[in-house]
Motif scaffolding. Structure first.
Motif: not given
Length: 376
Positions: A120-139, A67-72
């Motif tokens: 790296t908790e800030p990175l975790y929080n960023k990923c957490l906030s984007q899970i739904d967005t990326i899941n929708n993108l990849l659905f 997930l973090s790589e995809i956000l990158d």
């Protein structure tokens, strides 16, 4: 080199297609060319005893990006480009599994996990906030959510309690995979010569003169599939990137199973039966790891062992069995932040398929096939 008449006649005469590099890309290209042109005389040249880039030295991850790589990726690519990259990786994994049966390369879809250390908790929080967005993108690709949360049940320490889980990720036995590809190529009638470094080539009116360390011969078409070593033969936006790896001795009752990513994919680990394989760390010294020299460095190996002690196996004694490295090909110059492979016709008779960006297992087969398809 003191070549005999027989050697020249059998291996170096009337060569239609020459592929430089016997890794995943090179052999996939050779197999596709043989399918398109069954009567062609195809020669594969390999600089080492075994494929010397990363095809036999990688960690054996059958993955398409955490997930973090995809956000990158989305910071340097459009959504369409990022999805196209993932699609290409998925198609590449399918192509690899068609060339090599799952049972032969020990493919196991145990799922992949992204682990976040406390710092790296800030990175975790960023990923957490984007899970739904990326899941929708990849659905549209997966028809179900890709990323979900799972509790840390592996005993990792100094980490955020939740892991981000991806059920579609798998792992392979890299050695068995490459051995099977080599055997398939040989059965198809493709000649493979090892320990033949290519120093350069000269374009001719009707073909290419290929210059190796010990002899020169002519071929109708030349396909360069050397990835991390590409800059030695081509002037393309690709540079080498060394990836260092270690593996432990067997660990009794090892409870860790699956593939795992740390720090945006700069570190990665998995079980190999009852061992832990761990790699990465080139972000500690990018300049030094921009090399084609095999070997390991104390700064990175020390960090890998530290991760084993403090994060992965904090309460488990272990010993290191082996250390090694492989050479990847990544973008350079204006292509440094981009992950699209470079598959193109270089000149009238020369083609290349390089710059796999550390995703060779996933996209190597697709790149090899696309490379062959350049020849109409």
């Amino acid at each position: 080199m003191n070549l005999s008449f027989w050697e020249v006649q059998s291996w170096l005469r009337k060569v239609n297609f020459t592929i430089v590099g016997s890794g995943i890309v090179g052999l996939s290209c050779a197999l596709k060319l043989k399918e398109k042109f069954p009567k062609a005389n195809i020669l594969v040249l390999e600089r080492g005893m075994l494929p010397q880039g990363a095809s036999t030295k990688n960690a054996g991850f059958a993955c398409f990006g955490s997930l973090s790589e995809i956000l990158d990726d989305l910071e340097t690519h459009s959504e369409t480009a990022a999805v196209n990259l993932i699609t290409k990786r998925l198609k590449g994994l399918d192509a690899l599994r068609q060339n090599v049966p799952d049972s032969v390369m020990h493919f196991q879809q145990l799922g992949g996990y992204e682990v976040f250390t406390n710092d790296t908790e800030p990175l975790y929080n960023k990923c957490l906030s984007q899970i739904d967005t990326i899941n929708n993108l990849l659905f549209p690709l997966f028809k179900k959510p890709v990323f979900t949360l799972k509790t840390n049940t592996f005993g990792f320490k100094n980490t955020v309690n939740n892991l981000i889980f991806n059920p579609f990720e798998g792992q392979i036995d890299t050695g068995r995979m490459m051995a099977a590809l080599l055997k398939k190529a040989q059965i198809a009638g493709i000649n493979i010569l090892n320990n033949v470094p290519v120093n350069g080539f000269t374009e001719l009116a009707d073909g290419v003169a290929v210059h190796t360390e010990n002899f020169t011969f002519n071929t109708n078409k030349l396909f360069i599939a050397t990835n991390g070593f590409a800059s030695e033969l081509l002037n393309e936006a690709v540079k080498p990137a060394r990836a260092q790896v270690l593996i432990t001795k067997p660990i009794p009752n090892l409870a860790i199973s699956g593939t795992f990513h740390l720090d945006r994919g700069f570190y990665y680990f998995r079980n190999v039966q009852n061992r832990i394989l761990l790699g990465g760390g080139r972000n500690l010294d990018f300049d030094a790891e921009e090399t084609t020299e095999m070997g390991v460095s104390s700064i990175i190996q020390s960090k890998l062992e530290e991760l084993l002690h403090t994060i992965i196996l904090p309460n488990t004694p272990f010993e290191i069995a082996q250390r090694w490295s492989g050479i990847m090909g990544v973008g350079s110059g204006t292509a440094a932040g981009l992950k699209e492979p470079c598959v193109k016709q270089v000149s009238n008779h020369v083609f290349c398929g390089v710059r796999l960006g550390g995703m060779g297992v996933a996209i190597g087969s697709t790149v090899g096939q696309e490379l062959a398809e350049l020849l109409q």
